[in-house]
Write a protein that holds these residues in place. Structure first.
Motif, PDB file in Angstrom:
ATOM      1  N   VAL A 175       0.847  -1.181   0.000  1.00  0.00           N
ATOM      2  CA  VAL A 175       0.000   0.000   0.000  1.00  0.00           C
ATOM      3  C   VAL A 175       0.888   1.239   0.000  1.00  0.00           C
ATOM      4  CG1 VAL A 175      -1.940  -1.107   1.147  1.00  0.00           C
ATOM      5  CG2 VAL A 175      -0.155  -0.025   2.514  1.00  0.00           C
ATOM      6  N   GLN A 176       0.359   2.322  -0.506  1.00  0.00           N
ATOM      7  CA  GLN A 176       1.103   3.563  -0.486  1.00  0.00           C
ATOM      8  C   GLN A 176       0.156   4.742  -0.362  1.00  0.00           C
ATOM      9  OE1 GLN A 176       3.308   4.297  -4.090  1.00  0.00           O
ATOM     10  NE2 GLN A 176       1.554   3.993  -5.426  1.00  0.00           N
ATOM     11  N   LEU A 177       0.719   5.858   0.087  1.00  0.00           N
ATOM     12  CA  LEU A 177      -0.010   7.107   0.201  1.00  0.00           C
ATOM     13  C   LEU A 177       0.636   8.113  -0.740  1.00  0.00           C
ATOM     14  CD1 LEU A 177      -0.290   7.358   4.092  1.00  0.00           C
ATOM     15  CD2 LEU A 177      -2.048   6.576   2.497  1.00  0.00           C
ATOM     16  N   VAL A 178      -0.183   8.775  -1.517  1.00  0.00           N
ATOM     17  CA  VAL A 178       0.321   9.779  -2.449  1.00  0.00           C
ATOM     18  C   VAL A 178      -0.300  11.122  -2.103  1.00  0.00           C
ATOM     19  CG1 VAL A 178       0.505  10.507  -4.847  1.00  0.00           C
ATOM     20  CG2 VAL A 178       0.645   8.074  -4.263  1.00  0.00           C
ATOM     21  N   GLU A 179       0.565  12.095  -1.850  1.00  0.00           N
ATOM     22  CA  GLU A 179       0.125  13.418  -1.430  1.00  0.00           C
ATOM     23  C   GLU A 179       0.197  14.398  -2.589  1.00  0.00           C
ATOM     24  OE1 GLU A 179       2.501  12.582   2.738  1.00  0.00           O
ATOM     25  OE2 GLU A 179       3.213  13.994   1.233  1.00  0.00           O
ATOM     26  N   SER A 180      -0.583  15.441  -2.488  1.00  0.00           N
ATOM     27  CA  SER A 180      -0.511  16.528  -3.451  1.00  0.00           C
ATOM     28  C   SER A 180      -0.996  17.806  -2.788  1.00  0.00           C
ATOM     29  CB  SER A 180      -1.356  16.225  -4.689  1.00  0.00           C
ATOM     30  OG  SER A 180      -2.716  16.064  -4.341  1.00  0.00           O
ATOM     31  N   CYS A 204      -4.442  13.507   0.074  1.00  0.00           N
ATOM     32  CA  CYS A 204      -3.669  12.283   0.202  1.00  0.00           C
ATOM     33  C   CYS A 204      -4.589  11.118  -0.086  1.00  0.00           C
ATOM     34  CB  CYS A 204      -3.108  12.168   1.613  1.00  0.00           C
ATOM     35  SG  CYS A 204      -2.333  10.583   1.995  1.00  0.00           S
ATOM     36  N   ALA A 205      -4.164  10.256  -0.994  1.00  0.00           N
ATOM     37  CA  ALA A 205      -4.966   9.092  -1.349  1.00  0.00           C
ATOM     38  C   ALA A 205      -4.165   7.824  -1.135  1.00  0.00           C
ATOM     39  CB  ALA A 205      -5.415   9.185  -2.801  1.00  0.00           C
ATOM     40  N   ALA A 206      -4.817   6.841  -0.552  1.00  0.00           N
ATOM     41  CA  ALA A 206      -4.195   5.538  -0.344  1.00  0.00           C
ATOM     42  C   ALA A 206      -4.538   4.621  -1.505  1.00  0.00           C
ATOM     43  CB  ALA A 206      -4.682   4.924   0.959  1.00  0.00           C
ATOM     44  N   SER A 207      -3.578   3.800  -1.881  1.00  0.00           N
ATOM     45  CA  SER A 207      -3.815   2.837  -2.957  1.00  0.00           C
ATOM     46  C   SER A 207      -3.104   1.536  -2.639  1.00  0.00           C
ATOM     47  CB  SER A 207      -3.326   3.396  -4.300  1.00  0.00           C
ATOM     48  OG  SER A 207      -1.932   3.609  -4.272  1.00  0.00           O
ATOM     49  N   GLY A 208      -3.513   0.496  -3.331  1.00  0.00           N
ATOM     50  CA  GLY A 208      -2.919  -0.815  -3.109  1.00  0.00           C
ATOM     51  C   GLY A 208      -3.934  -1.787  -2.563  1.00  0.00           C
ATOM     52  N   SER A 209      -3.428  -2.785  -1.874  1.00  0.00           N
ATOM     53  CA  SER A 209      -4.286  -3.831  -1.336  1.00  0.00           C
ATOM     54  C   SER A 209      -4.833  -3.385   0.017  1.00  0.00           C
ATOM     55  CB  SER A 209      -3.492  -5.127  -1.180  1.00  0.00           C
ATOM     56  OG  SER A 209      -4.302  -6.144  -0.644  1.00  0.00           O
ATOM     57  N   ILE A 210      -6.003  -2.766  -0.011  1.00  0.00           N
ATOM     58  CA  ILE A 210      -6.576  -2.160   1.191  1.00  0.00           C
ATOM     59  C   ILE A 210      -7.862  -2.871   1.555  1.00  0.00           C
ATOM     60  CG2 ILE A 210      -7.563  -0.074   2.180  1.00  0.00           C
ATOM     61  CD1 ILE A 210      -5.744   1.490   0.219  1.00  0.00           C
ATOM     62  N   PHE A 211      -7.917  -3.348   2.803  1.00  0.00           N
ATOM     63  CA  PHE A 211      -9.161  -3.899   3.312  1.00  0.00           C
ATOM     64  C   PHE A 211      -9.930  -2.834   4.091  1.00  0.00           C
ATOM     65  CE2 PHE A 211     -12.251  -6.808   4.732  1.00  0.00           C
ATOM     66  CZ  PHE A 211     -12.452  -6.605   6.084  1.00  0.00           C
ATOM     67  N   ARG A 212      -9.211  -2.145   4.955  1.00  0.00           N
ATOM     68  CA  ARG A 212      -9.844  -1.107   5.769  1.00  0.00           C
ATOM     69  C   ARG A 212      -8.776  -0.125   6.241  1.00  0.00           C
ATOM     70  NH1 ARG A 212     -11.039  -4.003   9.906  1.00  0.00           N
ATOM     71  NH2 ARG A 212      -9.766  -3.067  11.542  1.00  0.00           N
ATOM     72  N   ILE A 213      -9.159   1.137   6.369  1.00  0.00           N
ATOM     73  CA  ILE A 213      -8.245   2.147   6.898  1.00  0.00           C
ATOM     74  C   ILE A 213      -8.792   2.684   8.208  1.00  0.00           C
ATOM     75  CG2 ILE A 213      -7.052   4.319   6.490  1.00  0.00           C
ATOM     76  CD1 ILE A 213      -7.313   3.859   3.523  1.00  0.00           C
ATOM     77  N   ASP A 251     -12.558  11.119   2.914  1.00  0.00           N
ATOM     78  CA  ASP A 251     -13.567  10.470   2.084  1.00  0.00           C
ATOM     79  C   ASP A 251     -13.277   8.981   2.156  1.00  0.00           C
ATOM     80  OD1 ASP A 251     -15.044   9.314  -0.020  1.00  0.00           O
ATOM     81  OD2 ASP A 251     -14.970  11.155  -1.191  1.00  0.00           O
ATOM     82  N   ASN A 252     -14.049   8.262   2.946  1.00  0.00           N
ATOM     83  CA  ASN A 252     -13.782   6.842   3.153  1.00  0.00           C
ATOM     84  C   ASN A 252     -13.927   6.036   1.857  1.00  0.00           C
ATOM     85  OD1 ASN A 252     -13.269   7.167   5.917  1.00  0.00           O
ATOM     86  ND2 ASN A 252     -15.454   7.027   6.404  1.00  0.00           N
ATOM     87  N   ALA A 253     -14.832   6.440   1.018  1.00  0.00           N
ATOM     88  CA  ALA A 253     -15.042   5.719  -0.238  1.00  0.00           C
ATOM     89  C   ALA A 253     -13.844   5.839  -1.172  1.00  0.00           C
ATOM     90  CB  ALA A 253     -16.304   6.224  -0.929  1.00  0.00           C
ATOM     91  N   LYS A 254     -13.121   6.943  -1.043  1.00  0.00           N
ATOM     92  CA  LYS A 254     -11.953   7.186  -1.900  1.00  0.00           C
ATOM     93  C   LYS A 254     -10.640   6.896  -1.194  1.00  0.00           C
ATOM     94  CE  LYS A 254     -14.198  10.733  -4.740  1.00  0.00           C
ATOM     95  NZ  LYS A 254     -14.142  12.135  -5.218  1.00  0.00           N
ATOM     96  N   ASN A 255     -10.719   6.438   0.048  1.00  0.00           N
ATOM     97  CA  ASN A 255      -9.494   6.190   0.840  1.00  0.00           C
ATOM     98  C   ASN A 255      -8.598   7.422   0.856  1.00  0.00           C
ATOM     99  OD1 ASN A 255     -10.167   3.504   1.457  1.00  0.00           O
ATOM    100  ND2 ASN A 255      -9.309   2.774  -0.462  1.00  0.00           N
ATOM    101  N   ALA A 256      -9.209   8.567   1.072  1.00  0.00           N
ATOM    102  CA  ALA A 256      -8.487   9.830   0.972  1.00  0.00           C
ATOM    103  C   ALA A 256      -8.692  10.683   2.213  1.00  0.00           C
ATOM    104  CB  ALA A 256      -8.944  10.601  -0.258  1.00  0.00           C
ATOM    105  N   VAL A 257      -7.695  11.504   2.472  1.00  0.00           N
ATOM    106  CA  VAL A 257      -7.763  12.469   3.568  1.00  0.00           C
ATOM    107  C   VAL A 257      -7.280  13.816   3.041  1.00  0.00           C
ATOM    108  CG1 VAL A 257      -5.451  11.917   4.442  1.00  0.00           C
ATOM    109  CG2 VAL A 257      -7.171  12.880   5.989  1.00  0.00           C
ATOM    110  N   TYR A 258      -7.858  14.877   3.583  1.00  0.00           N
ATOM    111  CA  TYR A 258      -7.559  16.223   3.107  1.00  0.00           C
ATOM    112  C   TYR A 258      -7.224  17.129   4.282  1.00  0.00           C
ATOM    113  CZ  TYR A 258     -10.317  14.081  -0.582  1.00  0.00           C
ATOM    114  OH  TYR A 258     -10.799  13.199  -1.526  1.00  0.00           O
TER     115      TYR A 258
END
Length: 121
Positions: free
Chosen positions: A2-7, A22-31, A72-79
């Motif tokens: 898994v990784q986190l990509v910021e912008s 910041c969006a998480a990607s990869g093999s994610i079951f739950r954050i 945004d839990n649906a997008k695995n993202a934090v702002y």
């Protein structure tokens, strides 16, 4: 993996605003908790704010009333919406998340690569 990509980092004048994503990607079951930390040269990394999946927030006193964290839990993202920025806010900002890749595993603590924010005139 898994990784986190910021912008969203960059330069801004005092009093200005920036928004980090910041969006998480990869093999994610739950954050679990996601958050933002910051670090300046020679200092320890410090919590700016974090947020649980249910929306409970912890934030540093120095940013209360100026910074707003959301996710945004649906997008695995934090702002992080940052208003009324001050020169003291200059730092490298890191996204952080506690990520489960399987239903029964322990959460992995994952860090983003960091994004520099410079507040100056």
């Amino acid at each position: 993996q898994v990784q986190l990509v910021e912008s969203g980092g960059g330069w801004v004048q005092p009093g200005g605003s920036l928004r980090l994503s910041c969006a998480a990607s990869g093999s994610i079951f739950r954050i679990d908790t996601m958050g933002w930390y910051r670090q300046t040269l020679g200092k320890q990394r410090e919590l700016v704010a974090d947020i649980t999946p249910g929306g409970s927030i912890v934030s540093a006193n120095s940013v209360k009333g100026r910074f707003t964290i959301s996710r945004d839990n649906a997008k695995n993202a934090v702002y992080l919406q940052m208003n009324s920025l001050k020169p003291d806010d200059t730092a490298t900002y890191y996204c952080n998340a506690h990520i489960h890749t399987m239903p029964e595993d322990r959460a992995l603590e994952v860090w983003g690569q960091g994004t520099l924010i410079t507040v100056s005139s």
